[in-house]
Design a protein around this motif. Structure first.
Motif, PDB file in Angstrom:
ATOM      1  N   THR A 139      26.729  45.664  37.945  1.00  0.00           N
ATOM      2  CA  THR A 139      25.922  46.443  36.999  1.00  0.00           C
ATOM      3  C   THR A 139      26.250  47.918  37.100  1.00  0.00           C
ATOM      4  N   ASN A 140      26.472  48.393  38.319  1.00  0.00           N
ATOM      5  CA  ASN A 140      26.790  49.802  38.526  1.00  0.00           C
ATOM      6  C   ASN A 140      28.027  50.208  37.733  1.00  0.00           C
ATOM      7  N   PHE A 141      28.993  49.321  37.638  1.00  0.00           N
ATOM      8  CA  PHE A 141      30.224  49.675  36.926  1.00  0.00           C
ATOM      9  C   PHE A 141      30.169  49.342  35.437  1.00  0.00           C
ATOM     10  N   THR A 142      29.435  48.314  35.044  1.00  0.00           N
ATOM     11  CA  THR A 142      29.455  47.901  33.639  1.00  0.00           C
ATOM     12  C   THR A 142      28.326  48.497  32.803  1.00  0.00           C
ATOM     13  N   GLN A 143      27.271  49.013  33.433  1.00  0.00           N
ATOM     14  CA  GLN A 143      26.117  49.511  32.693  1.00  0.00           C
ATOM     15  C   GLN A 143      25.855  51.001  32.916  1.00  0.00           C
ATOM     16  N   THR A 144      26.809  51.718  33.466  1.00  0.00           N
ATOM     17  CA  THR A 144      26.607  53.150  33.738  1.00  0.00           C
ATOM     18  C   THR A 144      27.739  53.944  33.118  1.00  0.00           C
ATOM     19  N   LEU A 145      27.860  55.172  33.544  1.00  0.00           N
ATOM     20  CA  LEU A 145      28.890  56.043  32.996  1.00  0.00           C
ATOM     21  C   LEU A 145      30.301  55.508  33.221  1.00  0.00           C
ATOM     22  N   TYR A 146      30.504  54.594  34.147  1.00  0.00           N
ATOM     23  CA  TYR A 146      31.825  54.010  34.380  1.00  0.00           C
ATOM     24  C   TYR A 146      32.219  52.988  33.308  1.00  0.00           C
ATOM     25  N   SER A 147      31.262  52.501  32.531  1.00  0.00           N
ATOM     26  CA  SER A 147      31.576  51.470  31.541  1.00  0.00           C
ATOM     27  C   SER A 147      32.575  51.977  30.503  1.00  0.00           C
ATOM     28  N   GLY A 148      32.549  53.255  30.219  1.00  0.00           N
ATOM     29  CA  GLY A 148      33.521  53.812  29.269  1.00  0.00           C
ATOM     30  C   GLY A 148      34.946  53.595  29.728  1.00  0.00           C
ATOM     31  N   ASN A 149      35.188  53.773  31.022  1.00  0.00           N
ATOM     32  CA  ASN A 149      36.526  53.529  31.559  1.00  0.00           C
ATOM     33  C   ASN A 149      36.872  52.044  31.497  1.00  0.00           C
ATOM     34  N   LEU A 150      35.902  51.190  31.809  1.00  0.00           N
ATOM     35  CA  LEU A 150      36.161  49.750  31.795  1.00  0.00           C
ATOM     36  C   LEU A 150      36.390  49.224  30.380  1.00  0.00           C
ATOM     37  N   ASN A 151      35.878  49.941  29.378  1.00  0.00           N
ATOM     38  CA  ASN A 151      36.067  49.548  27.987  1.00  0.00           C
ATOM     39  C   ASN A 151      37.374  50.082  27.407  1.00  0.00           C
ATOM     40  N   ASP A 152      38.073  50.920  28.130  1.00  0.00           N
ATOM     41  CA  ASP A 152      39.276  51.580  27.623  1.00  0.00           C
ATOM     42  C   ASP A 152      40.491  50.656  27.734  1.00  0.00           C
ATOM     43  N   THR A 153      41.184  50.454  26.635  1.00  0.00           N
ATOM     44  CA  THR A 153      42.346  49.558  26.603  1.00  0.00           C
ATOM     45  C   THR A 153      43.557  50.116  27.339  1.00  0.00           C
ATOM     46  N   LYS A 154      43.560  51.407  27.649  1.00  0.00           N
ATOM     47  CA  LYS A 154      44.737  51.959  28.334  1.00  0.00           C
ATOM     48  C   LYS A 154      44.848  51.469  29.777  1.00  0.00           C
ATOM     49  N   TYR A 155      43.744  50.998  30.346  1.00  0.00           N
ATOM     50  CA  TYR A 155      43.784  50.535  31.730  1.00  0.00           C
ATOM     51  C   TYR A 155      44.240  49.079  31.780  1.00  0.00           C
ATOM     52  N   THR A 156      45.203  48.824  32.663  1.00  0.00           N
ATOM     53  CA  THR A 156      45.804  47.493  32.758  1.00  0.00           C
ATOM     54  C   THR A 156      45.706  46.890  34.161  1.00  0.00           C
ATOM     55  N   GLY A 157      45.370  47.700  35.134  1.00  0.00           N
ATOM     56  CA  GLY A 157      45.307  47.224  36.513  1.00  0.00           C
ATOM     57  C   GLY A 157      44.150  47.850  37.253  1.00  0.00           C
ATOM     58  N   ALA A 158      43.863  47.281  38.422  1.00  0.00           N
ATOM     59  CA  ALA A 158      42.765  47.800  39.233  1.00  0.00           C
ATOM     60  C   ALA A 158      43.022  47.521  40.703  1.00  0.00           C
ATOM     61  N   GLY A 159      42.525  48.414  41.515  1.00  0.00           N
ATOM     62  CA  GLY A 159      42.490  48.233  42.955  1.00  0.00           C
ATOM     63  C   GLY A 159      41.072  48.526  43.405  1.00  0.00           C
ATOM     64  N   ILE A 160      40.563  47.723  44.310  1.00  0.00           N
ATOM     65  CA  ILE A 160      39.177  47.885  44.744  1.00  0.00           C
ATOM     66  C   ILE A 160      39.128  47.898  46.261  1.00  0.00           C
ATOM     67  N   GLY A 161      38.365  48.837  46.803  1.00  0.00           N
ATOM     68  CA  GLY A 161      38.169  48.922  48.241  1.00  0.00           C
ATOM     69  C   GLY A 161      36.712  49.194  48.548  1.00  0.00           C
ATOM     70  N   SER A 162      36.278  48.792  49.733  1.00  0.00           N
ATOM     71  CA  SER A 162      34.888  49.039  50.113  1.00  0.00           C
ATOM     72  C   SER A 162      34.801  49.342  51.598  1.00  0.00           C
ATOM     73  N   ASP A 163      33.762  50.070  51.943  1.00  0.00           N
ATOM     74  CA  ASP A 163      33.476  50.380  53.341  1.00  0.00           C
ATOM     75  C   ASP A 163      32.014  50.782  53.424  1.00  0.00           C
ATOM     76  N   GLY A 164      31.255  50.085  54.241  1.00  0.00           N
ATOM     77  CA  GLY A 164      29.824  50.364  54.352  1.00  0.00           C
ATOM     78  C   GLY A 164      29.136  50.041  53.038  1.00  0.00           C
ATOM     79  N   ASN A 165      28.367  50.991  52.523  1.00  0.00           N
ATOM     80  CA  ASN A 165      27.686  50.822  51.237  1.00  0.00           C
ATOM     81  C   ASN A 165      28.520  51.300  50.058  1.00  0.00           C
ATOM     82  N   TRP A 166      29.737  51.727  50.329  1.00  0.00           N
ATOM     83  CA  TRP A 166      30.588  52.298  49.287  1.00  0.00           C
ATOM     84  C   TRP A 166      31.592  51.294  48.764  1.00  0.00           C
ATOM     85  N   ILE A 167      31.772  51.292  47.455  1.00  0.00           N
ATOM     86  CA  ILE A 167      32.812  50.493  46.818  1.00  0.00           C
ATOM     87  C   ILE A 167      33.503  51.391  45.796  1.00  0.00           C
ATOM     88  N   VAL A 168      34.814  51.316  45.752  1.00  0.00           N
ATOM     89  CA  VAL A 168      35.606  52.187  44.892  1.00  0.00           C
ATOM     90  C   VAL A 168      36.517  51.332  44.026  1.00  0.00           C
TER      91      VAL A 168
END
Length: 193
Positions: free
Chosen positions: A123-152
């Motif tokens: 929800t944090n990524f799809t329903q907040t200010l980050y959703s604009g990036n996730l809706n952008d067709t220019k993005y084709t790949g992703a990398g995800i990392g986490s540590d503690g309470n943080w996810i990037v």
């Protein structure tokens, strides 16, 4: 005689293959990428392919933030303009053998979610200010990392300015080729003994 040598060599060969190719499973990251791709598919967008270099960078950024607490500038209720800045950005890129020229079109999206609850993270990524990036067709790949309470989440493009290609990819490929040749020669010499 050759059969007995092969029987001795076979367990070594199998262990080597399993050790080299054993995948590392990161449940939070895999779950989030799957959720993001489902979200993008619901919008008729292409799925994001996993980018290992972007994942390396995402891990470094998450590690950088791990000691920071979740606040209204880091969670799902982030106030636009108060997102965390990434200290030592270029040194984090260097740790993953990246440089600014092939990452500037990417997007780095850090978020702090207590206990990394999977539904809240998505929800944090799809329903907040980050959703604009996730809706952008220019993005084709992703990398995800986490540590503690943080996810990037780090989004990549298929352009040279956003590919997150390492600056020494050719030399790495060459080194891997040399290592596989050396392993083959070692195996062959053991078999002939």
């Amino acid at each position: 005689m050759a059969f007995s040598r092969l029987r001795l060599l076979l367990p070594f060969l199998l262990c080597s293959i399993l050790f080299i190719s054993h995948p590392v499973i990161c449940d939070e990251e895999d779950t989030l990428l799957s959720g993001i791709n489902s979200y993008r598919q619901s919008l008729n967008l292409n799925t994001l392919m996993k980018n290992d270099n972007a994942e390396c960078f995402a891990e470094e950024v998450a590690d950088q933030f791990k000691s920071q607490p979740c606040t209204n500038s880091t969670g799902s209720n982030t106030v636009p303009g108060t997102e965390p800045q990434i200290p030592k950005y270029e040194s984090l890129l260097a740790k993953c053998h990246l440089n600014i020229s092939n990452t500037k079109d990417g997007s780095v999206m850090p978020a702090c979610v207590p206990n990394l609850d999977p539904s809240l993270v998505l929800t944090n990524f799809t329903q907040t200010l980050y959703s604009g990036n996730l809706n952008d067709t220019k993005y084709t790949g992703a990398g995800i990392g986490s540590d503690g309470n943080w996810i990037v989440v780090v989004l990549t493009t298929n352009t040279s300015e956003g590919s997150f290609e390492t600056y020494n990819a050719a030399s790495l490929t060459t080194k891997i080729g040399h290592i596989s040749h050396l392993l083959f020669l070692l195996m062959a010499s053991l078999f002939l003994l």
